[in-house]
Structure formats: C-alpha cells, structure tokens
Design an enzyme around this catalytic site. Structure first.
Site, PDB file in Angstrom:
ATOM      1  CD1 TRP A  32      -6.572  24.367 -29.151  1.00 44.03           C
ATOM      2  CD2 TRP A  32      -8.148  22.788 -28.931  1.00 44.03           C
ATOM      3  NE1 TRP A  32      -6.911  23.905 -30.406  1.00 44.03           N
ATOM      4  CE2 TRP A  32      -7.870  22.958 -30.312  1.00 44.03           C
ATOM      5  CE3 TRP A  32      -9.103  21.855 -28.545  1.00 44.03           C
ATOM      6  CZ2 TRP A  32      -8.524  22.220 -31.292  1.00 44.03           C
ATOM      7  CZ3 TRP A  32      -9.745  21.116 -29.521  1.00 44.03           C
ATOM      8  CH2 TRP A  32      -9.473  21.296 -30.899  1.00 44.03           C
ATOM      9  CG  ASP A  92      -1.838   1.132   1.349  1.00 43.93           C
ATOM     10  OD1 ASP A  92      -1.644   2.144   0.644  1.00 43.93           O
ATOM     11  OD2 ASP A  92      -2.789   1.037   2.151  1.00 43.93           O
ATOM     12  CB  VAL A  93       1.609   3.885  -2.581  1.00 42.45           C
ATOM     13  CG1 VAL A  93       2.023   2.932  -3.691  1.00 42.45           C
ATOM     14  CG2 VAL A  93       0.213   4.452  -2.833  1.00 42.45           C
ATOM     15  CE1 TYR A 128      -6.741  11.210 -11.122  1.00 46.96           C
ATOM     16  CE2 TYR A 128      -7.494  12.788 -12.757  1.00 46.96           C
ATOM     17  CZ  TYR A 128      -6.739  11.687 -12.416  1.00 46.96           C
ATOM     18  OH  TYR A 128      -5.976  11.062 -13.373  1.00 46.96           O
ATOM     19  CB  VAL A 168      -6.822   6.101 -21.331  1.00 51.36           C
ATOM     20  CG1 VAL A 168      -6.585   4.771 -22.042  1.00 51.36           C
ATOM     21  CG2 VAL A 168      -5.496   6.799 -21.034  1.00 51.36           C
TER      22      VAL A 168
HETATM   23  N1  LIG Z   1      -7.069   6.338 -17.375  1.00 52.90           N
HETATM   24  C1  LIG Z   1      -6.994   7.606 -17.762  1.00 52.90           C
HETATM   25  O1  LIG Z   1      -7.766   8.077 -18.621  1.00 52.90           O
HETATM   26  C2  LIG Z   1      -5.970   8.521 -17.147  1.00 52.90           C
HETATM   27  C3  LIG Z   1      -5.846   9.830 -17.657  1.00 52.90           C
HETATM   28  C4  LIG Z   1      -4.911  10.679 -17.089  1.00 52.90           C
HETATM   29  C5  LIG Z   1      -4.125  10.230 -16.058  1.00 52.90           C
HETATM   30  N2  LIG Z   1      -4.252   8.953 -15.594  1.00 52.90           N
HETATM   31  C6  LIG Z   1      -3.371   8.540 -14.504  1.00 52.90           C
HETATM   32  O2  LIG Z   1      -2.743   7.333 -14.856  1.00 52.90           O
HETATM   33  C7  LIG Z   1      -2.545   6.534 -13.693  1.00 52.90           C
HETATM   34  C8  LIG Z   1      -3.185   5.179 -13.894  1.00 52.90           C
HETATM   35  O3  LIG Z   1      -4.558   5.362 -14.179  1.00 52.90           O
HETATM   36  P1  LIG Z   1      -5.516   4.129 -14.466  1.00 52.90           P
HETATM   37  O4  LIG Z   1      -6.630   4.643 -15.293  1.00 52.90           O
HETATM   38  O5  LIG Z   1      -4.717   2.966 -14.929  1.00 52.90           O
HETATM   39  O6  LIG Z   1      -6.089   3.855 -12.998  1.00 52.90           O
HETATM   40  P2  LIG Z   1      -6.695   2.523 -12.406  1.00 52.90           P
HETATM   41  O7  LIG Z   1      -7.729   2.941 -11.425  1.00 52.90           O
HETATM   42  O8  LIG Z   1      -7.087   1.568 -13.487  1.00 52.90           O
HETATM   43  O9  LIG Z   1      -5.465   1.888 -11.623  1.00 52.90           O
HETATM   44  C9  LIG Z   1      -4.957   2.440 -10.445  1.00 52.90           C
HETATM   45  C10 LIG Z   1      -4.252   1.326  -9.686  1.00 52.90           C
HETATM   46  O10 LIG Z   1      -3.722   1.909  -8.482  1.00 52.90           O
HETATM   47  C11 LIG Z   1      -3.873   0.952  -7.451  1.00 52.90           C
HETATM   48  N3  LIG Z   1      -3.892   1.601  -6.142  1.00 52.90           N
HETATM   49  C12 LIG Z   1      -4.870   2.400  -5.631  1.00 52.90           C
HETATM   50  N4  LIG Z   1      -4.576   2.726  -4.364  1.00 52.90           N
HETATM   51  C13 LIG Z   1      -3.386   2.136  -4.066  1.00 52.90           C
HETATM   52  C14 LIG Z   1      -2.575   2.096  -2.908  1.00 52.90           C
HETATM   53  N5  LIG Z   1      -2.942   2.722  -1.778  1.00 52.90           N
HETATM   54  N6  LIG Z   1      -1.412   1.406  -2.957  1.00 52.90           N
HETATM   55  C15 LIG Z   1      -1.051   0.741  -4.084  1.00 52.90           C
HETATM   56  N7  LIG Z   1      -1.788   0.740  -5.220  1.00 52.90           N
HETATM   57  C16 LIG Z   1      -2.949   1.425  -5.200  1.00 52.90           C
HETATM   58  C17 LIG Z   1      -5.220   0.274  -7.747  1.00 52.90           C
HETATM   59  O11 LIG Z   1      -5.308  -0.980  -7.094  1.00 52.90           O
HETATM   60  C18 LIG Z   1      -5.209   0.194  -9.254  1.00 52.90           C
HETATM   61  O12 LIG Z   1      -4.714  -1.058  -9.730  1.00 52.90           O
HETATM   62  C19 LIG Z   1      -3.129   7.321 -12.536  1.00 52.90           C
HETATM   63  O13 LIG Z   1      -2.107   8.044 -11.895  1.00 52.90           O
HETATM   64  C20 LIG Z   1      -4.103   8.241 -13.209  1.00 52.90           C
HETATM   65  O14 LIG Z   1      -4.342   9.407 -12.464  1.00 52.90           O
HETATM   66  C21 LIG Z   1      -5.155   8.087 -16.109  1.00 52.90           C
END
Ligand SMILES: NC(=O)c1ccc[n+]([C@@H]2O[C@H](COP(=O)([O-])OP(=O)(O)OC[C@H]3O[C@@H](n4cnc5c(N)ncnc54)[C@H](O)[C@@H]3O)[C@@H](O)[C@H]2O)c1
Length: 282
Positions: A282, A77-78, A193, A226
């Site tokens: 933009w 857990d981070v 966020y 994404v």
């Molecule tokens: N998906 C998008 O569209 C998008 C866009 C911009 C930025 N991001 C960023 O990219 C990164 C990944 O996004 P994602 O969509 O894959 O998210 P996701 O929710 O699919 O994955 C996040 C992961 O973090 C893990 N996590 C959560 N709390 C934790 C903790 N306390 N300790 C350890 N692990 C923990 C979860 O178990 C999960 O597997 C994030 O930083 C997100 O902010 C994502």
C-alpha cells in the site's frame, strides 16, 4: 547442479548447518524450530549461552533429534569481533561447516515499555547512545557475522545468508499507528530501527553482488509486525493498514525462511522477500 525428481525435496535441509542469531527471541525460536523441522542442524546463537543450551535441548526433545543432528548452542555477542571469531571456531569444532546464516539478532528499542520512554522516543530527543547501539547490533552485527561465517561458505563455494529486515526498512513509520484510543500519543517509533533495517536491505544487495560468483546467495526476509499480546486497539489499527487485515502469527515466517535457506531458492539472490500481509504493497 543436480535436478531433484521432486521439487518439494529441494526444500529439505537435511545435513545442512544453519546458524540463527538472536535465536532466543520471539522470532528466533520459530526460525530455529522451522529449520530444524526441515532437517537442518541448527546453531542456536544468542547472548546467553545457558539460555541457548536450554532452548537447544528443548528443541532437540521436541523434534526427537539425535546428538549428531540436533541443535548446537552458541552464546556470543554479534557486535564483538573477538566474540564472533571465537563463536565461529566453536561452531566449526561442533559442526565442521556452515551452510546457512540467519542474521536475526536486532534491537527494536522501546517496544517493551513505550509509556516509560515517551519523551525519549520523539526524534528531537532520541539519545545518540541508543542510535549507536541499534547501529552496532542491527548493522555492524549483521556485517560481522556475514563476514566471518559467510567466508566459510564462500570458501566452500556454496551457502545462503538470510538477513532479517523489517517493513520499516522499506516504508517510513506511520506515527499515527501509535496513537492511543483517546487520540493521545505517548510513543513515537524511533529513528534508529527503520534506518538500520533499510541498511540491512542494502547490505544484502551489496553482498549478493559481491559473493554471487562464490556461490553464496544473500537475501533479506522482511517480516511484518508479529502479534505478541499488543493492546487490542494497536492490533486493530495495524490490521486496518494491512491488506490481509491482521498482524502476522510468529510461525508465518517459516515457509519463506526454509525456502531461502534451501536449494529451492537456488536462483534467488539480492532479493527482499516481504512476509508482511501486504503492508508494503500500500
Ligand atoms: N517481532 C516483530 O514484529 C518483527 C517485525 C519485523 C521484523 N522483525 C525482526 O525480526 C528479528 C527478530 O525479532 P524479534 O521480535 O524476535 O526480536 P526479539 O527482541 O524478541 O529478539 C532479538 C534477540 O536478539 C538478541 N540479541 C540482541 N543483541 C544481541 C547481540 N549483541 N548479540 C547476540 N544476540 C543479540 C536478543 O538477546 C534477543 O534474543 C529482528 O531482526 C527484528 O528486527 C521483528
């Protein structure tokens, strides 16, 4: 610094140990796949150790990696300092060192079921508890992992930390993006966020300046939205607000990530690399 004959060789990560937090998520899995594909020994880190083991094994099979160079699973857990310390110890037992850390774990609250949380998602109603939880994972988690894993890199005089940001850490959310086709609005992007992602970008600058002399480079990779089976209407609205006209494919962060983790970006630190189809232009 040793100059390589071919610039392309500097993108390779053979023999490098790269830790990816949040490795079981949508993008985390792609980050692991990309880094391992470039030759790195990837440490698959997320909350669920068994899930990490299963994904590490699948990735190893997919890329035909040996036990010595294949992915390592690490459940922790981070947000918990003891858990991070214990994870670092177990990581070093398995891999001896760390060359790169990708702080990717984050909470993007209420994305999964916005309808159920419509009222709570309004700024006026947003619960303090959810605000604190996002701060803990997205900001404190990035701080703790950087402090603990980064120290190993600083001690060895070399390393790369990549903090995963978001376009919402750069520009404020346009709430009209979340309107439904009939013009009604059931979900608002919540305040935590974007705030945490802005903090991640500034933390990157702090640490890049602090650890520059120690040889540890620290950068932000800022993804745009994404594609992940969002409703057609949302995808279309998103595309209209993006110079490239569409959402990102989950594989499109890979090039920038490999570049930032590798020697190909040896003079880049404190930067925010936006892989967002131009959203923030933009
Ligand atoms: N998906 C998008 O569209 C998008 C866009 C911009 C930025 N991001 C960023 O990219 C990164 C990944 O996004 P994602 O969509 O894959 O998210 P996701 O929710 O699919 O994955 C996040 C992961 O973090 C893990 N996590 C959560 N709390 C934790 C903790 N306390 N300790 C350890 N692990 C923990 C979860 O178990 C999960 O597997 C994030 O930083 C997100 O902010 C994502």
């Amino acid at each position: 610094m040793t100059a390589s004959k071919h610039t392309i060789d500097r993108f390779r990560l053979d023999g490098r140990v790269c830790v990816v937090t949040g490795a079981l998520g949508l993008l985390g899995r792609e980050h692991c796949r990309a880094l391992a594909g470039a030759g790195a020994r990837v440490v698959v880190a997320d909350l669920d150790e068994k899930g990490c083991e299963a994904f590490a094994a699948a990735l190893s099979d997919e890329l035909k990696m040996s036990e010595e160079t294949g992915p390592v699973a690490l459940g922790f857990d981070v947000t918990d300092p003891d858990s991070v310390d214990d994870a670092l110890e177990r990581c070093l037992d398995a891999t001896m060192t760390v060359h790169a850390l990708v702080n990717n774990a984050a909470i993007n609250d209420m994305v999964e079921n916005p309808e159920a949380n419509a009222e709570l998602s309004k700024f006026e109603n947003y619960p303090l508890e959810l605000w604190r939880r996002s701060m803990e994972v997205n900001v404190t988690g990035t701080f703790l992992c950087s402090q603990r894993f980064g120290k190993v890199m600083a001690d060895q005089g070399r390393g790369s930390i990549v903090n995963i940001g978001s376009t919402y850490g750069v520009s404020g959310p346009d709430q009209s993006l979340y309107k439904r086709p009939d013009g009604s609005q059931k979900f608002y992007k919540t305040p935590a966020y974007p705030t945490t992602k802005g903090a991640v970008i500034q933390f990157t600058r702090y640490l890049a300046a602090y650890w520059g002399q120690a040889g540890v480079r620290v950068n932000t990779l800022t993804p745009g939205g994404v594609e992940n089976d969002q409703p057609d209407h949302f995808q279309s609205m998103y595309g209209k607000r993006t110079p490239l006209g569409r959402m990102a494919d989950r594989t499109e962060m890979a090039g920038a990530l490999i570049w930032l983790c590798s020697d190909a970006s040896s003079y880049v630190t404190g930067a925010n690399i936006c892989v967002d189809g131009g959203w923030t232009a933009w």
